[in-house]
Design a protein around this motif. Structure first.
Motif, short mmCIF file in Angstrom:
data_model
loop_
_atom_site.label_atom_id
_atom_site.label_comp_id
_atom_site.label_asym_id
_atom_site.label_seq_id
_atom_site.Cartn_x
_atom_site.Cartn_y
_atom_site.Cartn_z
N THR A 144 -68.00 13.55 64.94
CA THR A 144 -67.39 14.86 65.19
C THR A 144 -66.54 14.81 66.46
O THR A 144 -65.44 15.39 66.49
CB THR A 144 -68.46 15.97 65.31
OG1 THR A 144 -69.50 15.53 66.18
CG2 THR A 144 -69.07 16.27 63.95
N ALA B 161 -68.21 22.05 60.55
CA ALA B 161 -69.13 20.94 60.83
C ALA B 161 -70.36 21.46 61.56
O ALA B 161 -71.50 21.12 61.21
CB ALA B 161 -68.43 19.86 61.65
N GLU C 273 -76.34 17.89 59.74
CA GLU C 273 -75.89 16.63 60.34
C GLU C 273 -75.54 15.61 59.27
O GLU C 273 -74.59 14.85 59.43
CB GLU C 273 -77.00 16.10 61.26
CG GLU C 273 -76.71 14.80 61.95
CD GLU C 273 -77.26 13.62 61.20
OE1 GLU C 273 -78.27 13.78 60.49
OE2 GLU C 273 -76.67 12.54 61.31
N SER D 179 -71.91 15.90 58.18
CA SER D 179 -70.91 16.17 59.23
C SER D 179 -69.67 15.29 59.09
O SER D 179 -68.55 15.74 59.32
CB SER D 179 -71.55 15.99 60.61
OG SER D 179 -72.04 14.68 60.77
#
Lengths: 483, 483, 483
Positions: free
Chosen positions: B264, C80, C85, C88
């Protein structure tokens, strides 16, 4: 000089006349009119040239304001990154809601208290909802309205408001990090409204709104005092009233460092703040004056760079390692310090001012920790200490051709000026500080008495994300914290 | 044409004259003067119109420069995201301090070496602290000063400096990621100073400062070579001198992938870089020329998009999955490749250039890994390989009406131009590459001899965050790494 | 009025004439020519003044477009942050590639379908690769080209394209989050191409491209319907066709909340979106009209602030805590709602519109969850519900002097206008919604039939990062998820 002023009035009258031609012209691009009569044509060109100035200035002021708005992300991430994971949702929520509150509060009452015509202490006219008479972008003696103190800026009223609003919000944002990890969300919301709606506008009136400090000759170009040390004093009160976080100090008084949960977020935050400062300082011209905005970009940048380097060196010497949080805070210190003098000093002086700021921030982060002032993000060291330093620096480093003439601060002490300018800066620092700190203290105490400002011991240990917001910042990851 | 030049001189003289009227006018908005004499009035309008140009150009150049500054956040997050958690503080610290160092170094010496009047190899006049004579924003033959090579830009000296500074810093930032995970913080700081203060300005002088390559007819609009491949060559030297990270290669020579710790963050970084490139490329006009800046926005964007798509497809075919780090690097590859030709090519050509860039980056990331060149973030594949490709592309794709006339590169090979333009581009690529790589190699070797550039084996395994900065990036989270 | 139009034509002819003087002048700064003949000089000044307008407008439109581009980062991080997670990497990849696809698709075909001259349903001329005749920045009756519907904007064609492209990409980005956690990467890529290349341009033609809704008197200043609810309808279809994520609903129909993995990322995202909206709304003037852009900045900001406050209060009352994801979505709701009316309403009305938006988003996030519509990020509540609300609000709150005259929407119902304006807004909402939802549904169903749109149960449980991209988002951290 006199003939130029007369010219300005006449031209402004033309602009106003054109503006009164009817509303159907307001939203149209002004276009030259061809006429047989050269004189008439010349008049229309004058209007167009003035309109062009207004357009250039407005685009510049709005973009600068957007950059300052973006500083909310910067503050949010610096403060979140430098605090514990268990309080990350809370700090984000505070930084987010504070801008929303500031937007409403400054529109509702703050703008008018700050820029409305009134007395030396505060504005009295047109204080509610931008409701006073105003014929911006007319400037100078052509201005007809109740916000005279900012009538020097030749942009529409909404542009002035937008730019001043994002400044006001900055002051409140400074508080959110310092009080982190222990304060109730609702208490912070109420305090923010009071700060942005009432306290900040009053001292802002003193400095930028035609108030007594401005009359006296106090100079703060972009707000080392008006914004940063005001935020810093409010933060200091917010730190002292509830006291330190549980676990910060051992019974013997020694300090437990509580490291921040994400240094990458903190780095994002500071880069964004540095960017935002290119709106904060050069934008405070409120006009697209090519030489000035370019020069202020450079002084701002050099001070930030020097602050980062100074903090790196100081931390390396004092702590033994170039601690990243110190490097980051060093650049912020340089930026806060150059905010007041950015338009009045030479590039070399900007480097010195920033460098000293970078040293100060490392020293004061350590000192505040030892003195029992538990500021998790170092905002008091950054904004309060360097807000004071930067304000005083105007009295020391202001130099020709940027100082010494009408509309400029006096020459600084180090450049052969007298002590009176420095003394005036001291007066501003002390009075604004005393006013803001005392009122903030009183506000925190009253809010505490009514609803309590501190969460319970269990809530604090568990983290404010759960207690105040019923959620976790990173639910998919395992943490050392209790979950 | 001649009469237009004469006109420019006369008007510039008027502007300068107005500028000399006294400093009290410098900070004021210029306003039309009404006079009975029409001629006089026309003269004043001319000055105002020219001032308006300077204002528009300066606002544009400064905002573009701010966007390029913001690329530091982009580089920081790409590099942090694509490296291990145990080195995240270190990579942030490097990316942050490198801009601070660049700010001081380029102000102190770099600007002058690059743009000062001098010989073909480097600038000699006004090299210290922007101290040379200069009457910007005067342009052309009205220019009186020692920074002639950039006197074509009609903006104040500080605006030129700010824009060029953020470019210079970019070159050093490219290095920080490639050498990640093994280099001492102090060694990197010293190398950055040498790169931005001396090496980059010298090759920059060749290309943009009136040096021998510019004389010869080498074209690099926004810096595929001047910035990106210079950074790439310096990075390559910095990768080769210390060698790969521990654990990257098995004894049998096979490669262990070391994935980045946060995709990210890497995504944030690339979006910010893409945004920053809208300052980097269109801003390199250094003037708000409506047609040009709009067109360059579009060619830049199409190349980035094509690069991302090409890398996605290539990775899907070669690796079997659309790897996100490849997609991200693909867009960067397209952006680097279009940097030199962005102003000289058609939108369709921009797509081809970017698409090839996207293929190249995937191929070279894999190839460099196999060849033992351990670049954790792929910066050499992005900036070096595509910096070369983009520079050569000028000789292939430059097309009328953006090429083929005075002040433009020759028509490219694919559009019927001769081989000589392409050959000149090759000369530039090779000489700048050889100079930068050799000097960087020597610099790394000397720094290594004096203070050592690589941390100890234990420190590297434990992570540079602890060894170099005494802190962790994410202390609240459990990690697979040793803690 | 008529004489002004004649003047515009004459001046535009001058500009065009100047433009035809030859390409060697295109890249040069226009400079006043001195001539003995005053009339000739006046003509040249007119050209320069018009050029100055084009420059100011182009700089403004491009910078606004850059801010809208930056919204891709905002959408990416909101989506996101609000997802797990294990997905993501996938959400980042989707948000990244969708802009690349949009760039190519909108250049290749979308622009022409939207703005090409044609029939009420879609554009027919110059649809391929911006290839139609066009003499922008000429405006009004001087315009000669096939993109008449946008010939009111006095900027170069590439500036128009760039600004409209970033808008088109926004619509597709809205979809990516809603369909998160279950859709194949390839299926999303294909759908995005169809949406940006064909569906969005067709309804865009209706609204902004001279199509039947625009003719009828449907008003949507910056795209509450044209962009946001189009994206929302496409997202709704993308949610309904594959159905909810595994584990979202229990066999008894009760809802399992699936919290997002990073609230700090989500906060970054919303701040960036808020910033981007200062390009989205004020930039939709496509001209630097000082009064308008300043006012739209203020209405946009007040609506966002009111939305955040309303969502905070609503969540506090309904859920019991000020949930951060609700606060964030509240500001987005206010922003989407003010998008259509931002130029037509007073600041007080903007606050009301935003406040209602903030309530709506909390109510609909909860309602959609209960109704089995599993939108992980709440994009349908933000963009669809508030896109509708904002579009209707034009018919309710439009007020003089921003409404009621030629070139403006009729006065709104609450300000004494009739019901017909509101009825027209309803027609637009319904027809655009029906068209987009049905076509999107068909597209998803066909893609599903050909290649399947949903990953396997095992892949979904394991996360799309591994199955679709072969990598993890945060490989250095331990997670509660299966690894």
């Amino acid at each position: 000089m006199r003939s130029r002023i007369v010219t300005i009035f006449i031209l402004a009258a033309l602009v106003l006349g054109a503006g009164m031609l009817g509303a159907e012209e307001m939203n149209e691009t002004p276009t030259p009119r061809i006429s047989a009569d050269v004189t008439e044509q010349l008049e229309s060109f004058k209007v167009l040239l003035l309109n062009g100035r207004v357009i250039a200035d407005t685009v510049w002021v709005l973009i600068a304001g957007m950059l300052v708005f973006f500083m909310n992300l910067g503050f949010g991430m610096v403060e979140a990154g430098l605090q514990q994971e268990k309080n990350s949702v809370n700090i984000c929520a505070k930084n987010f809601i504070v801008f929303a509150i500031a937007s409403i509060a400054f529109w509702f009452i703050g703008w008018g208290l700050m820029f409305g015509d009134g007395v030396g202490f505060l504005g009295l006219k047109g204080i509610w909802m931008l409701g006073g008479m105003d014929n911006s972008p007319a400037t100078g003696d052509m201005y007809r309205g109740v916000y005279s103190a900012i009538s020097w800026a030749g942009v529409p009223l909404f542009a002035k408001f937008f730019f001043q609003l994002v400044f006001a919000a900055t002051a409140a944002t400074i508080v959110s990090g310092s009080v982190g990890g222990r304060i109730k969300f609702g208490a912070f919301v109420i305090f923010s409204f009071l700060l942005v709606g009432i306290m900040y506008p009053i001292t802002g009136h003193w400095i930028w709104g035609g108030g007594w400090l401005q009359e006296r000759g106090f100079w703060d170009f972009a707000g080392s005092t008006a914004v940063h040390s005001v935020g810093g004093w409010a933060a200091l009160a917010g730190v002292l009233v509830p006291g330190p976080r549980i676990g910060k100090y051992n019974p013997d008084g020694s300090v437990n460092p509580i490291p921040g949960h994400s240094m990458t977020l903190a780095t994002i935050g500071v880069f964004v703040l540095w960017l935002g400062w290119f709106g904060f300082n050069p934008g405070s011209t409120m006009a697209a004056i090519a030489e000035d905005i370019a020069r202020i970009c450079v002084t701002t940048n050099l001070a930030a760079a020097a602050g980062a380097l100074a903090a790196t060196i100081t931390a390396w010497v004092v702590i033994g390692k170039p601690d990243l949080s110190m490097i980051l805070n060093g650049s912020l210190a340089g930026l806060v310090a150059i905010t007041a003098p950015c338009a009045y000093v030479e590039p070399g002086a900007a480097i010195i001012i920033g460098f000293i700021g970078g040293i100060l921030v490392v020293v004061f982060v350590i000192a505040f920790d030892r003195w029992g002032i538990d500021d998790p993000v170092g905002a008091t060291s950054v904004h309060l200490v360097n807000g004071i330093w930067g304000t005083l620096a105007v009295g020391l480093f202001a130099a020709a051709p940027y100082a010494g003439r009408e509309g400029q601060p006096p020459i600084g002490l180090f450049y052969g000026g007298g002590i009176s300018s420095f003394a005036n800066q001291v007066v501003g620092v002390v009075t604004v500080g005393a006013f803001t700190f005392i009122l903030s203290w009183v506000a925190w105490v009253i809010i505490n008495a009514i609803m309590g400002i501190r969460v319970s011991r269990e809530e604090e240990l568990r983290g404010l994300d759960i207690s105040e917001h019923g959620m976790e910042g990173y639910p998919d990851f395992e943490s050392y914290m209790l979950k």
